[in-house]
Enzyme design. Sequence first.
Site, PDB file in Angstrom:
ATOM      1  N   ARG A 154       7.676  -0.860   9.701  1.00  0.00           N
ATOM      2  CA  ARG A 154       8.022  -1.475   8.555  1.00  0.00           C
ATOM      3  C   ARG A 154       8.909  -2.570   8.595  1.00  0.00           C
ATOM      4  O   ARG A 154       9.511  -2.716   9.554  1.00  0.00           O
ATOM      5  CB  ARG A 154       8.725  -0.393   7.466  1.00  0.00           C
ATOM      6  CG  ARG A 154       8.026   0.992   7.284  1.00  0.00           C
ATOM      7  CD  ARG A 154       9.004   1.973   6.580  1.00  0.00           C
ATOM      8  NE  ARG A 154       8.214   3.170   6.149  1.00  0.00           N
ATOM      9  CZ  ARG A 154       8.152   4.067   7.007  1.00  0.00           C
ATOM     10  NH1 ARG A 154       9.072   4.249   8.232  1.00  0.00           N
ATOM     11  NH2 ARG A 154       7.588   5.303   6.737  1.00  0.00           N
ATOM     12  N   LYS A 177      12.523   5.588   7.840  1.00  0.00           N
ATOM     13  CA  LYS A 177      13.171   6.224   6.670  1.00  0.00           C
ATOM     14  C   LYS A 177      13.591   7.722   7.067  1.00  0.00           C
ATOM     15  O   LYS A 177      13.495   8.217   7.766  1.00  0.00           O
ATOM     16  CB  LYS A 177      11.855   6.530   5.694  1.00  0.00           C
ATOM     17  CG  LYS A 177      11.445   5.346   5.119  1.00  0.00           C
ATOM     18  CD  LYS A 177      10.458   5.508   3.804  1.00  0.00           C
ATOM     19  CE  LYS A 177       9.921   4.280   3.230  1.00  0.00           C
ATOM     20  NZ  LYS A 177       8.966   4.648   2.312  1.00  0.00           N
ATOM     21  N   HIS A 245       3.850  -6.110   5.134  1.00  0.00           N
ATOM     22  CA  HIS A 245       3.346  -4.643   4.928  1.00  0.00           C
ATOM     23  C   HIS A 245       1.824  -4.350   5.398  1.00  0.00           C
ATOM     24  O   HIS A 245       1.509  -3.303   5.998  1.00  0.00           O
ATOM     25  CB  HIS A 245       3.891  -3.980   3.650  1.00  0.00           C
ATOM     26  CG  HIS A 245       4.189  -2.376   3.886  1.00  0.00           C
ATOM     27  ND1 HIS A 245       4.804  -1.690   4.480  1.00  0.00           N
ATOM     28  CD2 HIS A 245       3.269  -1.432   3.219  1.00  0.00           C
ATOM     29  CE1 HIS A 245       5.015  -0.538   4.435  1.00  0.00           C
ATOM     30  NE2 HIS A 245       3.728  -0.410   3.442  1.00  0.00           N
ATOM     31  N   ARG A 248       1.345  -3.725   8.998  1.00  0.00           N
ATOM     32  CA  ARG A 248       1.419  -2.095   9.287  1.00  0.00           C
ATOM     33  C   ARG A 248       0.128  -1.487   8.973  1.00  0.00           C
ATOM     34  O   ARG A 248      -0.203  -0.429   9.531  1.00  0.00           O
ATOM     35  CB  ARG A 248       2.679  -1.591   8.448  1.00  0.00           C
ATOM     36  CG  ARG A 248       2.893  -0.054   8.485  1.00  0.00           C
ATOM     37  CD  ARG A 248       4.223   0.179   8.054  1.00  0.00           C
ATOM     38  NE  ARG A 248       4.441   1.501   7.787  1.00  0.00           N
ATOM     39  CZ  ARG A 248       5.000   2.495   8.279  1.00  0.00           C
ATOM     40  NH1 ARG A 248       5.055   2.282   9.719  1.00  0.00           N
ATOM     41  NH2 ARG A 248       5.029   3.665   7.974  1.00  0.00           N
ATOM     42  N   HIS A 271       5.235   8.865   9.578  1.00  0.00           N
ATOM     43  CA  HIS A 271       5.186   9.528   8.376  1.00  0.00           C
ATOM     44  C   HIS A 271       5.570  11.115   8.562  1.00  0.00           C
ATOM     45  O   HIS A 271       5.291  11.680   9.565  1.00  0.00           O
ATOM     46  CB  HIS A 271       3.524   9.551   7.855  1.00  0.00           C
ATOM     47  CG  HIS A 271       3.014   8.164   7.534  1.00  0.00           C
ATOM     48  ND1 HIS A 271       1.690   7.761   7.591  1.00  0.00           N
ATOM     49  CD2 HIS A 271       3.618   7.208   7.138  1.00  0.00           C
ATOM     50  CE1 HIS A 271       1.552   6.743   6.972  1.00  0.00           C
ATOM     51  NE2 HIS A 271       3.032   6.173   6.676  1.00  0.00           N
ATOM     52  N   TYR A 280      -5.656   6.233   5.325  1.00  0.00           N
ATOM     53  CA  TYR A 280      -6.260   5.509   5.839  1.00  0.00           C
ATOM     54  C   TYR A 280      -7.745   5.710   5.969  1.00  0.00           C
ATOM     55  O   TYR A 280      -8.646   4.645   6.544  1.00  0.00           O
ATOM     56  CB  TYR A 280      -5.344   5.060   7.253  1.00  0.00           C
ATOM     57  CG  TYR A 280      -4.128   4.658   6.993  1.00  0.00           C
ATOM     58  CD1 TYR A 280      -4.120   3.009   6.602  1.00  0.00           C
ATOM     59  CD2 TYR A 280      -3.000   5.180   7.242  1.00  0.00           C
ATOM     60  CE1 TYR A 280      -2.789   2.714   6.488  1.00  0.00           C
ATOM     61  CE2 TYR A 280      -1.975   4.727   6.719  1.00  0.00           C
ATOM     62  CZ  TYR A 280      -1.571   3.416   6.559  1.00  0.00           C
ATOM     63  OH  TYR A 280      -0.376   2.765   6.298  1.00  0.00           O
TER      64      TYR A 280
END
Length: 300
Positions: A154, A177, A245, A248, A271, A280
């Site tokens: 990110r 995150k 983004h 990514r 994730h 995806y």
Amino acid sequence: MTPDAVRLLNDWRGWLAHERGFSGNTVASYWRDAANFLAFMEDYTGEPISLADLARIETRDIRAWLAERARSGLGASSRARGLSALRSWLRWLARKGVGDAAALSGIRTPRLPRPVPKALARDETDRLLAAPGEDWQHRRDLALFHLLYGAGLRIGEALSLNAGAFTAGDTLRVMGKGRKERIVPLLPAVREAAIAYSDGCPFPMLADGPFFLGARGKRLQAGVAQSRLRRLRVLLNLPETATPHSLRHSFATHLLGSGADLRSIQELLGHASLTTTQRYTAVDVAKLEKVFRAAHPRAL
């Protein structure tokens, strides 16, 4: 709002930042949503919100707030984020002895569309990463874009890296995150782009200082990087979906198209849930159909 309500709101904001490790943008958005709810309740009831009022919030109050936000034109994703903020706020209050958050039990999160990530074509990423330019800021931009595409970071993760992160050999330690750390491979092309930038950078780079620097020698801001990519997008005739983004997304989509398994991609992207990574699979439908038609015995 009464002073006690304001104090609790600000204490909760500090808890989100320091205890939960939320990003500055998320903390600010959550705080605005909770403050908006309290402002709505004051209009709704006609008087300032006190601690006693906070303890008596009902399901119908939350529904009325969500309905008002929908009438004002706020989209489902923004309403869902607001409800998430309110859940956090009311549950935090309950732990502080203010109410019990029971009003949340009858509230459903607005249904959200699941957009398919927009990836660049391989030739488009090749053109971007080979964009001509000579000054150190251009080399910095290419080093950043190489990192976003070559490691699936990110933009906030990339810009938060310090110079010392690039001294750990063929891997990079990334803080993602929720302050979750992961290790990603540092590809030779990414390392070469990073060296080309750092060698030409006019500012000293300290191990515990930022790696990506702006024109004044401070940590590069995401808005500047996005603006620089928009400029290149026009020069290189790239689609409007070409953003930091999207690099990514391109990383994940191109890995999937080359046969990488979803679990590995999940780890590389950081994730928390495989469900997020599974989006995806929708991007590479054309390739999957081609493989199916070539391999299935009844497809001839």
